[in-house]
Design an enzyme around this catalytic site. Structure first.
Site, PDB file in Angstrom:
ATOM      1  N   GLU A 118       0.865  -1.461  -0.118  1.00 11.71           N
ATOM      2  CA  GLU A 118       0.181   0.049  -0.198  1.00 11.71           C
ATOM      3  C   GLU A 118       0.683   1.647   0.337  1.00 11.71           C
ATOM      4  OE1 GLU A 118      -3.131   0.477  -1.045  1.00 11.71           O
ATOM      5  OE2 GLU A 118      -3.982  -1.007   0.094  1.00 11.71           O
ATOM      6  N   HIS A 119       0.579   2.410  -0.292  1.00  8.36           N
ATOM      7  CA  HIS A 119       1.257   3.945  -0.970  1.00  8.36           C
ATOM      8  C   HIS A 119       2.129   3.347  -1.544  1.00  8.36           C
ATOM      9  CE1 HIS A 119      -1.159   7.106   0.565  1.00  8.36           C
ATOM     10  NE2 HIS A 119      -2.208   5.449   1.089  1.00  8.36           N
ATOM     11  N   SER A 154     -13.404   2.928  -6.870  1.00  7.41           N
ATOM     12  CA  SER A 154     -14.416   2.974  -8.144  1.00  7.41           C
ATOM     13  C   SER A 154     -14.030   4.533  -9.107  1.00  7.41           C
ATOM     14  CB  SER A 154     -15.111   3.634  -7.012  1.00  7.41           C
ATOM     15  OG  SER A 154     -14.629   5.034  -6.115  1.00  7.41           O
ATOM     16  N   SER A 155     -12.787   5.814  -8.800  1.00 10.54           N
ATOM     17  CA  SER A 155     -11.809   5.645 -10.401  1.00 10.54           C
ATOM     18  C   SER A 155     -11.857   5.808 -10.748  1.00 10.54           C
ATOM     19  CB  SER A 155     -10.976   7.159  -9.462  1.00 10.54           C
ATOM     20  OG  SER A 155     -10.334   6.737  -8.759  1.00 10.54           O
ATOM     21  N   ASP A 206      -4.357   0.612  -9.739  1.00 13.49           N
ATOM     22  CA  ASP A 206      -5.546   0.131  -9.836  1.00 13.49           C
ATOM     23  C   ASP A 206      -5.979   0.487 -10.908  1.00 13.49           C
ATOM     24  OD1 ASP A 206      -5.391   0.681  -7.207  1.00 13.49           O
ATOM     25  OD2 ASP A 206      -6.312   3.536  -7.176  1.00 13.49           O
ATOM     26  N   TYR A 252      -2.993  13.425   0.769  1.00 14.01           N
ATOM     27  CA  TYR A 252      -2.599  12.296   0.682  1.00 14.01           C
ATOM     28  C   TYR A 252      -0.915  13.188  -0.334  1.00 14.01           C
ATOM     29  CZ  TYR A 252      -2.765   8.731  -3.326  1.00 14.01           C
ATOM     30  OH  TYR A 252      -2.348   7.338  -3.835  1.00 14.01           O
TER      31      TYR A 252
END
Length: 406
Positions: free
Chosen positions: A46-47, A142-143, A193, A245
């Site tokens: 993650e990240h 979702s994006s 993503d 972020y």
């Protein structure tokens, strides 16, 4: 599970039909087709995508659907079932920050595909209607699902042909979708993503190298060991375009620059670079912690990939727990809803659990014995209620396929 029914996707046929009906209601006539792309869960890593790290995402059954019909006047029209704020405008006016809101993502895809020669310079435009089963603000991408559903539709309608896009063509589409998100929606996310949305394979996760975009399909054989992954949507929404972020990304980029590295992916280990960071930035005690998360998370992702290759998925729990601790303490992007969910899941018997996604809200995952999935979910629900938090919703994650025409 008391709340699972609120987060259960319709059948693909029903979803495609509903999207086509939305299109007809908004624009009149039928679309030329309906396409969809999945949301995702990142098992670990993650990240680290925006520093060229390694991550292990897989696609969810929840998808975003796009009904599309070409135009010939240079205009793009967008409508959404979830957000009743339609948008339309000339394609040649799309640019950084325009349009704003949800429309930036699909409009940005059109802009980026033209810029990257994936659509003709004089692209005639399109009517697009979308609906989504991927919960908004849940950290399940979702994006990117929206971007990739529109991207594959436009690619196939403009010469790609149904089902004939090569892996390399899909990677080019993924890069255009990243560009759309970064340059038009102004959300400085990495490429994980979009790559999983366009390359996912049922029953597998990707070992994705975000520096090269090379990937390997790894079997996600949890069921044979009696295990399942529970996704916990805390219903604490987050926004990836906020300052927090961006500051995290800026910190790790600054750390790499101070160390003379292209990115922290090149760091041998945190133990090696920690003394240099302390010397180079003595007045910034936060910087080493940000760097430690990224460097150690890449190591955890590599170890998790090795466990999956060796069919030792039951041993992933410790890595998930360490990932959450690092995201909570070193990267500081967790929140009370995520921490309560993770702790409750572990207390109810989960082998490991961690937050997923951008942070500051969203979802967590828990590695659970399949016989205990319902009990773990009920415990997490009870703890959220006891703390006066929003009630979470749940789904048992299943690794599904990539963006495609319905």
């Amino acid at each position: 599970m008391e709340t699972q029914a609120r987060w259960h996707p319709p059948s693909p046929g029903d979803a495609a039909e509903q999207t086509a009906q939305l299109f007809e209601a908004r624009y009149g006539g039928a679309p030329d087709g309906v396409w969809s792309a999945p949301g995702r869960v990142n098992l670990i890593g993650e990240h680290v995508d925006y520093v060229g790290g390694v991550c292990l995402p897989f696609a969810l059954p929840q998808r975003t659907w796009a009904a599309v019909r070409p135009r010939n006047d240079g205009v793009l029209r967008l409508a959404s079932a979830e957000i009743d704020v339609p948008w339309q405008g000339p394609i040649d006016k799309i640019g950084p920050g325009n349009p704003e809101g949800w429309a930036a993502y699909p409009a940005g895809v059109v802009w980026a595909m033209v810029q990257d020669d994936l659509l003709p310079a004089e692209f005639g435009g399109a009517d697009v209607a979308v609906r989504s089963d991927v919960p908004l603000g849940a950290g399940l991408s979702s994006s990117a699902a929206l971007e990739c559903a529109v991207a594959i539709a436009l690619a196939e309608l403009n010469g790609g042909g149904p089902g004939r896009l090569s892996p390399s063509a899909r990677t080019r589409l993924a890069k255009s979708c990243v560009r759309a998100e970064n340059e038009i929606a102004l959300a400085m996310t990495g490429g994980m993503d979009q790559v999983i949305a366009l390359h996912a394979e049922a029953g597998h996760c990707l070992r994705l190298d975000c520096e090269t975009y090379d990937f390997e399909q790894l079997p996600l054989r949890l069921e044979r060991h009696g295990l399942g992954l529970l996704v916990i949507n805390t219903n604490a929404p987050h926004r990836l375009v906020d300052g927090d972020y961006g500051r995290r990304r800026a910190s790790v980029e600054r750390a790499a620059a101070l160390l003379g590295l292209r990115s922290l992916r090149q760091a041998a280990s945190f133990e090696v670079v920690a003394p240099a960071l302390a010397k180079l930035a003595p007045q910034d005690p936060v910087l080493p912690r940000r760097a430690r998360h990224v460097i150690t998370e890449i190591s955890r992702a590599k170890e998790a990939a090795r466990l999956l290759v060796e069919d030792r998925g039951a041993e992933l729990g410790g890595l998930l727990n360490a990932s959450h601790a690092s995201l909570r303490d070193d990267y500081e992007i967790s929140c009370v809803e995520l921490d309560v969910a993770v702790q409750a899941a572990r207390g109810a018997g989960a082998l490991g659990a961690r937050m997923v996604g951008g942070g500051f809200g969203g979802s967590a995952i828990a590695l659970v014995l399949r016989t205990e999935l319902a009990a773990v979910a009920e415990t997490v629900l009870a703890e959220a209620r006891r703390h006066g938090l929003a009630l979470p919703t749940f789904v048992r994650a299943e690794a599904c396929g990539a963006a495609a025409r319905a």
